[in-house]
Design a protein around this motif. Structure first.
Motif, PDB file in Angstrom:
ATOM      1  N   UNK A 110       1.033   9.563   7.887  1.00  0.00           N
ATOM      2  CA  UNK A 110       1.625   9.105   6.631  1.00  0.00           C
ATOM      3  C   UNK A 110       0.621   9.295   5.504  1.00  0.00           C
ATOM      4  N   UNK A 111       1.135   9.606   4.317  1.00  0.00           N
ATOM      5  CA  UNK A 111       0.324   9.728   3.109  1.00  0.00           C
ATOM      6  C   UNK A 111       0.890   8.796   2.049  1.00  0.00           C
ATOM      7  N   UNK A 112       0.038   8.332   1.131  1.00  0.00           N
ATOM      8  CA  UNK A 112       0.517   7.479   0.061  1.00  0.00           C
ATOM      9  C   UNK A 112      -0.021   7.894  -1.286  1.00  0.00           C
ATOM     10  N   UNK A 113       0.601   7.380  -2.334  1.00  0.00           N
ATOM     11  CA  UNK A 113       0.197   7.670  -3.698  1.00  0.00           C
ATOM     12  C   UNK A 113      -1.238   7.210  -3.957  1.00  0.00           C
ATOM     13  N   UNK A 114      -1.940   7.965  -4.776  1.00  0.00           N
ATOM     14  CA  UNK A 114      -3.331   7.675  -5.156  1.00  0.00           C
ATOM     15  C   UNK A 114      -4.293   7.728  -3.973  1.00  0.00           C
ATOM     16  N   UNK A 142       0.809  -1.218   0.000  1.00  0.00           N
ATOM     17  CA  UNK A 142       0.000   0.000   0.000  1.00  0.00           C
ATOM     18  C   UNK A 142       0.844   1.271   0.000  1.00  0.00           C
ATOM     19  N   UNK A 143       2.083   1.159  -0.490  1.00  0.00           N
ATOM     20  CA  UNK A 143       2.908   2.347  -0.675  1.00  0.00           C
ATOM     21  C   UNK A 143       3.413   2.936   0.623  1.00  0.00           C
ATOM     22  N   UNK A 144       3.392   4.245   0.714  1.00  0.00           N
ATOM     23  CA  UNK A 144       4.020   4.947   1.838  1.00  0.00           C
ATOM     24  C   UNK A 144       3.278   4.767   3.163  1.00  0.00           C
TER      25      UNK A 144
END
Length: 395
Positions: free
Chosen positions: A380-384, A156-158
């Motif tokens: 934290x934040x992630x792409x999309x 799930x990315x970042x």
């Protein structure tokens, strides 16, 4: 209805730029040391970049050779071994211990390395299939630790390592397992990742370490890419106390949501992140916010927005990204571990490199602040459109 037992942290391990164990990470955080360096480009037509690089190769761990394992897997195994030793989980039934590791880039380095060999049967590596199977990350950690309980790999990315904590907490609360090895690992320092984020104008192209990946600054743009792994051991408080194991912190609340955005998109208003942040902190006024702020304009503006909307200028905010860089799927776990050290030793780590240009209205911690720390909110934040927050409290 029976009250759910507290989910607590009884051990952790970390491998980051300039950091191989608890004492070295404490030294970096307490003294505001930048551990980044210059990564030389493999292409003559491209410039060098600032990056967070770990010098060790981790090819041999506990007397065993891991040369065929992806670097991200080796990092995770090494960190997990440290976490297991700290937590003293040796007496648990191996079928009752889960392994949940998150990642963003997976084995991208090895995929690049062998990409030219995929058409040639003779030169294709015997372990080629396992390289592209991202689940090798968690299964390899489980095997290295002698565990045979549930194993999950989150991509799930970042937000991946915070998501791993959330999943581990749920498994413990419903009684499915007795302990969880959770965290994240990424080794993204290859041409694919570097060129991709350069194309997006998200990666810092500064060649001066002091000017690259500057959090909370309208005068700078772009993050510093880094490799690393952070692994945490979760247990129920009752179980940890029964075996007289030291408890380092409690997972008070954790939440993760996706905004439903298009590829590479995110909510520029910050409203989605604000909702999660406020639900996680609840009525708690944390000692400070351990922010994902990493030098990307939109990301850092959202961090300011959620802080000001919730606490105005009453709660300090800091980011460790100026020290070690952004480690993608491992970032949340590293922020958790830094917060555990902060609570144990009584200090708020500084946000280095920045002068806060354009962010003068928020209480950024520029110098190490020695004080009691009872709770920390981690973002934290992630792409999309992935957003994840966690509230960590004193044991």
């Amino acid at each position: 209805m029976k009250k759910l037992d507290d989910i607590v942290i009884t051990g952790y391990g970390i491998k980051a730029p300039g950091v191989l164990n608890k004492p070295s990470f404490l030294n970096v955080l307490n003294n505001g040391i930048c551990t980044q360096t210059i990564l030389k480009s493999v292409n003559e037509d491209q410039n060098n970049i600032v990056a967070g690089i770990i010098d060790d190769d981790f090819l041999e761990l506990n007397g065993r050779n891991y040369k065929r394992y992806p670097r991200s897997v080796r990092l995770a195994i090494s960190a997990a071994m440290d976490a297991l030793e700290m937590s003293g989980l040796k007496d648990y039934d191996p079928k009752r211990v889960a392994v949940i590791i998150g990642t963003s880039a997976g084995a991208v380095l090895e995929i690049e390395q062998y990409s030219a060999a995929y058409v040639n049967y003779r030169s294709f590596p015997i372990h080629g299939v396992s390289i592209v199977d991202t689940h090798t990350l968690s299964t390899s950690v489980a095997e290295a630790l002698g565990l045979c309980g549930p194993a999950f790999t989150l991509t799930t990315g970042c937000t991946a390592s915070i998501d791993a904590v959330l999943m581990g907490k749920l498994l413990l609360e419903n009684g499915a397992v007795d302990a969880c090895i959770v965290g994240g690992s990424d080794a993204p320092l290859g041409s694919w990742t570097i060129n991709g984020f350069k194309k997006l104008r998200a990666l810092s192209t500064e060649t001066s370490i002091d000017q690259a990946g500057v959090p909370f600054s309208s005068e700078h743009q772009g993050f510093v890419l880094a490799e690393g792994a952070g692994v945490i051991v979760l247990e129920r408080r009752e179980s940890a106390q029964a075996r007289e194991q030291r408890i380092y912190g409690k997972i008070e609340r954790v939440m993760s949501r996706n905004e439903g955005q298009k590829l590479l998109g995110s909510d520029e208003t910050g409203r989605h992140m604000l909702e999660i942040f406020q639900e996680v902190v609840g009525n708690t006024k944390p000692s400070y916010v351990n922010s994902q702020a990493l030098g990307m304009a939109l990301n850092d503006r959202i961090e300011r927005f959620i802080l000001m909307e919730t606490f105005s200028s009453d709660v300090p905010i800091t980011s460790i990204k100026g020290m070690i860089g952004h480690t993608f799927g491992a970032a949340g776990a590293m922020q958790i571990i830094s917060s555990l050290l902060s609570m144990e030793y009584g200090f708020i780590p500084p946000t280095i490199k920045t002068k806060g240009d354009g962010f003068e209205d928020i209480p950024i911690v520029y110098e190490t602040r020695h004080q009691a720390v009872e709770s920390v909110c981690i973002t934290t934040h992630g792409s999309s459109g992935n957003n994840a927050c966690l509230l960590l409290t004193h044991a």
